[in-house]
Design a protein around this motif. Structure first.
Motif, mmCIF file in Angstrom:
data_model
loop_
_atom_site.group_PDB
_atom_site.id
_atom_site.type_symbol
_atom_site.label_atom_id
_atom_site.label_comp_id
_atom_site.label_asym_id
_atom_site.label_seq_id
_atom_site.Cartn_x
_atom_site.Cartn_y
_atom_site.Cartn_z
ATOM 1 N N SER A 268 12.701 -11.143 40.962
ATOM 2 C CA SER A 268 13.110 -12.030 39.505
ATOM 3 C C SER A 268 13.728 -11.365 38.553
ATOM 4 O O SER A 268 13.070 -10.720 37.794
ATOM 5 N N TYR A 269 15.047 -11.094 38.944
ATOM 6 C CA TYR A 269 15.970 -10.484 37.905
ATOM 7 C C TYR A 269 15.998 -10.499 36.631
ATOM 8 O O TYR A 269 16.195 -11.880 36.224
ATOM 9 N N GLN A 270 15.401 -9.825 35.707
ATOM 10 C CA GLN A 270 15.348 -9.856 34.091
ATOM 11 C C GLN A 270 14.192 -11.173 33.869
ATOM 12 O O GLN A 270 14.113 -11.704 32.821
ATOM 13 N N ASN A 271 13.360 -11.253 34.971
ATOM 14 C CA ASN A 271 12.151 -12.105 34.651
ATOM 15 C C ASN A 271 12.590 -13.759 34.482
ATOM 16 O O ASN A 271 11.893 -14.576 34.058
ATOM 17 N N VAL A 272 14.005 -13.761 35.199
ATOM 18 C CA VAL A 272 14.224 -15.437 35.086
ATOM 19 C C VAL A 272 13.396 -16.455 35.767
ATOM 20 O O VAL A 272 13.073 -17.526 35.082
ATOM 21 N N GLN A 273 12.849 -16.181 37.011
ATOM 22 C CA GLN A 273 12.022 -17.107 37.645
ATOM 23 C C GLN A 273 10.892 -17.439 36.918
ATOM 24 O O GLN A 273 10.309 -18.424 36.930
ATOM 25 N N GLN A 274 10.256 -16.358 36.402
ATOM 26 C CA GLN A 274 8.748 -16.558 35.834
ATOM 27 C C GLN A 274 8.944 -17.414 34.674
ATOM 28 O O GLN A 274 8.230 -18.281 34.246
ATOM 29 N N LEU A 275 10.129 -16.985 33.700
ATOM 30 C CA LEU A 275 10.322 -17.728 32.558
ATOM 31 C C LEU A 275 10.674 -19.082 32.639
ATOM 32 O O LEU A 275 10.317 -20.178 32.234
ATOM 33 N N GLN A 276 11.565 -19.475 33.799
ATOM 34 C CA GLN A 276 11.831 -20.960 34.215
ATOM 35 C C GLN A 276 10.715 -21.664 34.754
ATOM 36 O O GLN A 276 10.359 -22.717 34.187
ATOM 37 N N PHE A 277 9.747 -20.798 35.537
ATOM 38 C CA PHE A 277 8.689 -21.687 36.060
ATOM 39 C C PHE A 277 7.718 -22.092 34.648
ATOM 40 O O PHE A 277 7.055 -23.114 34.893
ATOM 41 N N LYS A 278 7.571 -21.267 33.845
ATOM 42 C CA LYS A 278 6.500 -21.327 32.740
ATOM 43 C C LYS A 278 7.326 -22.441 31.878
ATOM 44 O O LYS A 278 6.471 -23.481 31.361
ATOM 45 N N LEU A 279 8.453 -22.263 31.414
ATOM 46 C CA LEU A 279 8.905 -23.409 30.430
ATOM 47 C C LEU A 279 8.926 -24.680 30.985
ATOM 48 O O LEU A 279 8.889 -25.848 30.490
ATOM 49 N N ALA A 280 9.140 -24.724 32.446
ATOM 50 C CA ALA A 280 9.460 -26.011 33.072
ATOM 51 C C ALA A 280 7.873 -26.576 33.514
ATOM 52 O O ALA A 280 7.819 -27.767 33.949
ATOM 53 N N ASN A 281 6.964 -25.774 33.253
ATOM 54 C CA ASN A 281 5.571 -25.955 33.603
ATOM 55 C C ASN A 281 5.301 -26.674 34.969
ATOM 56 O O ASN A 281 4.660 -27.407 35.118
ATOM 57 N N LEU A 282 6.017 -25.632 35.862
ATOM 58 C CA LEU A 282 5.772 -25.894 37.193
ATOM 59 C C LEU A 282 4.561 -25.560 37.795
ATOM 60 O O LEU A 282 4.013 -24.910 37.389
ATOM 61 N N PRO A 283 3.815 -26.262 38.871
ATOM 62 C CA PRO A 283 2.728 -25.915 39.279
ATOM 63 C C PRO A 283 2.724 -24.568 39.969
ATOM 64 O O PRO A 283 3.612 -24.067 40.343
#
Length: 355
Positions: A62-77
């Motif tokens: 997850s370069y520059q933590n993009v994936q975690q941030l997307q999942f958090k903001l999108a409220n993905l399960p």
């Protein structure tokens, strides 16, 4: 001195210096192709499991933590597996090294790193595709440069990363401009060295991502640096994983469960540019809000094709382009795709995001 098309020894030395690892030298031996081919024969074709077995874990890039941030903001399960590590790795050579070290299970890259891995004799497969239609890169000049367009690249020093998207964008731009490899001086660097090389004048030109250009110009435009747009598209944004991971039935099921979240996270950030500008570009990349908006205006709409036919054709063109320059040997890129995963991403997003 320009990189010579004729010298196979120079090519080997060039690649070894670029990758900086002993494994690369081994991969460039005559047995690299047979090694990769043997690995492909061992790739699993077993149907994917319907459920992820309990206790399964993945180490995900997850370069520059993009994936975690997307999942958090999108409220993905939460996924039905444990993420045992989020690795801040993005560059193709770094991903390949992490795959070899078994410290990484799945990564997000452009189309060229899987080609490079194959040439080194490391077997990995593409499991998801996002097609990009607009350029993600442009060319930046060093401060005080008189270069105005790609035709002016002739005789100049160009930052070149063979194992990364920036490398193939440069090669495609040169070909479109009618310049041969011997017309320029390709300086072997990795993308994280490009800015320093430009600032110091080690190179005349470097390909930069659209997200990098605003900060570079803010610092050096007053000193004569500029950017040169290209219409060359780096078509593929993909997920890939080592065959050893995909041959593990539990991990393969986890990869299949991760793909929809990867696709949905990109759709969310595309549909919520104002939030993404603030939360990612401003808060984590230190861009101003106007700079963030300028970058977002260039963003590609994510497209996840149900069929990989176009992606395979583009990947073959890329591999052939590298082979023309003596950077790799010719091979059938169809071996790089694990079709068990084809269509998973497309099925997870609304129809307008399916190619």
């Amino acid at each position: 001195m320009p990189v010579s098309r004729a010298s196979g020894v120079d090519r080997r030395l060039f690649l070894t210096s670029l990758l900086g690892v002993t494994a690369a030298a081994a991969g460039l031996s005559g047995c690299a192709e047979s090694s990769a081919a043997a690995g492909s024969e061992g790739a699993s074709t077993a149907p994917l499991a319907d459920k992820v077995p309990a206790g399964t874990s993945l180490k995900i890039a997850s370069y520059q933590n993009v994936q975690q941030l997307q999942f958090k903001l999108a409220n993905l399960p939460d996924p039905p597996f444990k993420v045992s590590g989020w690795l801040n790795i993005g560059a193709g050579p770094d991903v390949i090294n992490a795959f070899r070290a078994k410290s990484l299970d799945v990564a997000n890259n452009a189309g060229i790193p899987p080609i490079q891995a194959h040439y080194q004799g490391f077997d990995a497969k593409i499991v998801a595709i996002n097609v990009t239609r607009k350029p993600n890169y442009l060319f930046a000049t060093k401060p005080g440069s008189d270069i105005r367009d790609i035709a002016d690249f002739k005789g100049r020093k160009l930052a070149f990363s063979q194992g990364q998207a920036q490398g193939v964008v440069l090669l495609r731009a040169l070909k479109r401009a009618g310049l041969a490899y011997d017309d320029v001086d390709l300086v072997p660097l990795t993308s994280n060295q490009f800015l320093t090389a430009l600032q110091s004048g080690q190179v005349d030109i470097a390909p930069l991502g659209n997200t990098q250009a605003p900060a570079y110009l803010a610092q050096y435009e007053s000193k004569g640096a500029r950017t040169i747009a290209t219409d060359v598209v780096d078509l593929l944004n993909l997920l890939w994983a080592p065959v050893s991971v995909l041959n593990d039935r539990a991990k393969a099921a986890a990869v299949a469960a991760y793909i929809p979240r990867w696709a949905q996270g990109q759709v969310w950030s595309y549909e919520h540019p104002d939030v993404w500008n603030e939360e990612f570009y401003v808060k984590t990349q230190n861009l101003t809000l106007p700079q963030a908006r300028a970058v977002t205006a260039l963003a590609n709409k994510p497209l996840f094709p149900p069929s990989w036919t176009e992606a395979i054709a583009w990947e073959q063109e890329t591999a052939d382009l590298l082979a023309e320059g003596g950077f790799v040997r010719r091979f059938d890129v169809g071996t790089l795709f694990d079709h068990r995963f084809e269509g998973i991403a497309a099925a997870s997003v609304p129809a307008e995001y399916r190619k």
